[in-house]
Design an enzyme around this catalytic site. Structure first.
Site, PDB file in Angstrom:
ATOM      1  N   HIS A  37       0.740  -1.264   0.038  1.00 39.24           N
ATOM      2  CA  HIS A  37       0.007  -0.058  -0.131  1.00 39.24           C
ATOM      3  C   HIS A  37       0.865   1.464  -0.100  1.00 39.24           C
ATOM      4  O   HIS A  37       0.338   2.249  -0.490  1.00 39.24           O
ATOM      5  CB  HIS A  37      -0.857   0.021   1.331  1.00 39.24           C
ATOM      6  CG  HIS A  37      -2.102  -1.001   0.761  1.00 39.24           C
ATOM      7  ND1 HIS A  37      -1.999  -2.387   1.230  1.00 39.24           N
ATOM      8  CD2 HIS A  37      -3.369  -1.058   0.031  1.00 39.24           C
ATOM      9  CE1 HIS A  37      -3.085  -3.017   0.516  1.00 39.24           C
ATOM     10  NE2 HIS A  37      -4.048  -2.094  -0.218  1.00 39.24           N
ATOM     11  N   CYS A  39      -9.670  -2.737 -10.918  1.00 41.18           N
ATOM     12  CA  CYS A  39      -9.156  -1.655 -10.126  1.00 41.18           C
ATOM     13  C   CYS A  39      -7.954  -1.969  -9.453  1.00 41.18           C
ATOM     14  O   CYS A  39      -7.283  -1.401  -8.638  1.00 41.18           O
ATOM     15  CB  CYS A  39     -10.299  -1.180  -8.930  1.00 41.18           C
ATOM     16  SG  CYS A  39     -10.540  -2.513  -7.878  1.00 41.18           S
TER      17      CYS A  39
HETATM   18  C1  PEP Z   1      -6.600  -5.112  -5.267  1.00 43.32           C
HETATM   19  O1  PEP Z   1      -6.313  -5.917  -4.151  1.00 43.32           O
HETATM   20  O2  PEP Z   1      -6.296  -5.305  -6.252  1.00 43.32           O
HETATM   21  C2  PEP Z   1      -7.191  -3.724  -4.795  1.00 43.32           C
HETATM   22  C3  PEP Z   1      -7.602  -2.898  -5.694  1.00 43.32           C
HETATM   23  O3  PEP Z   1      -7.257  -3.431  -3.486  1.00 43.32           O
HETATM   24  P1  PEP Z   1      -5.973  -3.121  -2.740  1.00 43.32           P
HETATM   25  O4  PEP Z   1      -5.004  -3.077  -3.181  1.00 43.32           O
HETATM   26  O5  PEP Z   1      -6.483  -2.170  -1.561  1.00 43.32           O
HETATM   27  O6  PEP Z   1      -5.823  -4.559  -1.665  1.00 43.32           O
END
Ligand code: PEP
Ligand code: MG
Length: 583
Positions: A192, A505
């Site tokens: 993240h 996403c």
């Molecule tokens: C994913 O897991 O691809 C996502 C968009 O969520 P995060 O990166 O916040 O886990």
């Protein structure tokens, strides 16, 4: 002497500025051997820190005396006595001089000696002074480290952020106007911290082992976010070369901005919806809603992580409303709280888990804590009036979980209707596809939701059994694995056959090497960090669907990730070259 450190590229671009150590805790203390010529300056740094720490403790003492009594405030006197003891200051300076060590190490060494002396005392009250020494040492270390970064922040100088990790709380703390680059010792391309760096559009290199020990605060560095390299104290020639590259990139970006306002469609006119991922309503100030199709992923948990306690329903309504107003009727996809795993909430105590990413996280926490979920969904519904809000559930594993969430949504809708509270009664509910088994039973999921969004960051980690945060196996974490490509194909086919909107996403949606391949696999909606949008739109406008489908067919037949990667690179580079040559 120049030092070249290898890490993992997390956000593209070149940054050149002094690197400044940021670390939220004192468990990490920089160790540095001084040149004899630096001793005087380091001793004066210590003297300043003692003065500042005394001032802070005096202020605390004053406050306590006002609120309680002078008697209670005397607990600080022992600490002040230590700080103001000339012998303590002399010992500290001597330690710097004799050991040629930085001020932080001197504080640790001298404090440890004092502590030992007090702990050995017969007299119990005197033995307790050891705790005061520890506290004084902590205060001094805090001041020393705060001062170092405040030099850059207060004087508005450009800097490169360096820490063990880049945390959501750091995003609120740093002076963004002068933040040029990010370097961290831990993390991976899909963790993240890296996602945040991309959101901010700041070049970043992560997983640079031991960077805080190897590069001292204040050293000029080149952050090469394209190659995942950090060069500390670069020589003149290297600097020149990087300055030229940065200027060329700035020129390419300038040309790219021409693409920003053009329609997102393939040469034959097929529309591809391009949306943005945001971590905070604050991010929206830098994005024009007129050039995007909305927000495809609002990671609401980041706003929770920046705070010291849960936001109230009213605070949440205000935050979500800000995004709805920004969108001017376009889609805003709010993902419900996705904490746990690598996104802990400082004020939500979760038990230590052996495998946190397989543990109590995302929707699992929300379903176990109905109050938390209920408050958020209610706030989302209240904010939804007059806009096009969608609710997206993270980490869905079973069909039953969706049914339980829908029941909560229905109940809140009924309550709000009965109370005459404005809200969007037709708000859409969607599921993230990031747990592989959910994709396998997608035919059972689709009738229960209004849309699905593929979270490839987690999906890839679960499909490949490779931790997205582990730098040691980072090269194994590859969305180009043919197994991933086939999986993505299957999801798009099932959703398209059922007539349910499907988007991606995860980070690959913003990787322009992937764009033609994703269109060929059947995706027509991609959500990404705003910086990537122009490049992705450029690719959309370059390749016809038939060509994309040929690329996808080849990738689906590939046997290795390197084959798929080579194919994607070839087309990504060709698209980019076509643009640069004005084609
Ligand atoms: C994913 O897991 O691809 C996502 C968009 O969520 P995060 O990166 O916040 O886990
Ligand atoms: Mg995820």
């Amino acid at each position: 002497m120049a030092q070249r450190l290898k890490g993992i590229s997390a956000a593209n671009g070149i940054a050149i500025a002094p690197l400044v150590h940021f670390h939220g805790d004192l468990d990490f203390i920089p160790i540095r051997t001084l040149d004899p010529s630096e001793v005087v300056a380091e001793a004066s740094r210590l003297g300043d820190a003692i003065g500042e720490a005394s001032k802070a403790i005096l202020a605390l003492r004053k406050r306590l005396a006002e609120h309680l009594s002078d008697h209670d405030a005397r607990i600080y006197d022992a600490q002040l006595a230590i700080l103001n003891d000339p012998a303590f200051a002399v010992e500290l300076s001597r330690s710097v001089e004799q050991n040629l060590c930085n001020a932080e190490i001197a504080v640790q060494q001298v404090a440890a000696r004092y502590e030992k002396v007090f702990e050995a005392m017969e007299d119990a009250p005197l033995r307790e002074r050891a705790a005061d020494v520890r506290d004084v040492a902590r205060q001094l270390l805090t001041v020393l480290q705060e001062r170092e970064r405040s030099v850059y922040i207060a004087h508005g100088r450009d800097y490169v952020f360096a820490a063990e990790e880049f945390l959501p709380s750091d995003a609120g703390l740093v002076d963004r106007a002068h933040l040029r680059g990010i370097v961290t010792a831990r993390g991976g391309k899909y963790s993240h911290g890296a996602i945040l760096a991309r959101s901010l559009g700041i070049p970043a290199v992560v997983a640079v082992e031991d960077v805080l020990r190897r590069v001292r605060s204040g050293t000029t560095v080149v952050v090469d976010g394209d190659s995942g390299i950090v060069i500390a104290a670069p020589d003149g020639e290297t600097l020149d070369r990087y300055q030229r590259t940065a200027a060329e990139q700035a020129e390419a970006e300038r040309r790219l901005s021409e693409v920003r306002a053009l329609p997102s469609q393939t040469p034959e006119g097929v529309r591809v919806r391009l949306l943005v991922n945001v971590e905070s309503a604050r991010d929206l100030d830098r994005i024009g809603s007129d050039v995007v199709d909305g927000i495809g992923l609002f990671r609401t948990e980041f706003a929770f992580m920046e705070r010291l306690q849960f936001p109230t329903e009213a605070e949440q309504v205000a935050m979500y409303r800000r995004a709805i107003v920004w969108a001017k009727g376009k889609t805003v996809t709010f993902r419900t709280l996705d904490v746990g795993g690598d996104k802990p909430l400082p004020y939500l105590h979760t038990p230590d888990e052996r495998n946190p990413v397989l543990g109590w996280r995302g929707l699992r926490i929300c379903l176990d804590w109905p109050d938390l979920f209920y408050t958020q969904v209610r706030a989302l519904l209240r904010a939804s009036a007059g806009g096009h809000a969608r609710i997206l559930l993270p980490m869905v594993t079973t069909v039953d979980e969706i049914a339980r969430c829908r029941a909560v949504l229905d109940e809140i809708r009924r309550d709000l209707a009965a109370a005459g509270e404005p809200h969007d009664p037709a708000i859409e509910l969607g599921a993230m596809v990031e747990v592989p088994a959910l994709a396998v039973v997608l035919d059972k999921v689709l009738p229960l939701v209004d849309f699905v969004s593929v979270g490839t960051n987690d999906l890839v980690q679960y499909l490949l059994a490779v931790d997205r945060d582990n730098p040691r196996i980072a090269q194994m974490y590859t969305p180009y694995h043919p197994g991933v490509i086939r999986f993505l194909h299957d999801i798009a086919r099932k959703a398209n056959d059922a007539g349910r909107p499907v988007s991606i996403c995860g980070e690959i949606a913003g990787d322009h090497y992937f764009t033609a391949l994703l269109l060929g696999l059947g995706y027509r909606e991609l959500s990404m960090a705003p910086v990537f949008l122009p490049r992705v739109k450029l690719m959309v406008r370059t390749f016809g669907i038939a060509e994309c489908e040929r690329i996808a067919a080849t990738a689906l037949e590939a046997g290795s990730a390197s084959e798929v990667r080579a194919l994607a690179r070839e087309h990504g580079k060709a698209g980019w070259a076509r643009f640069l040559s004005g084609g």
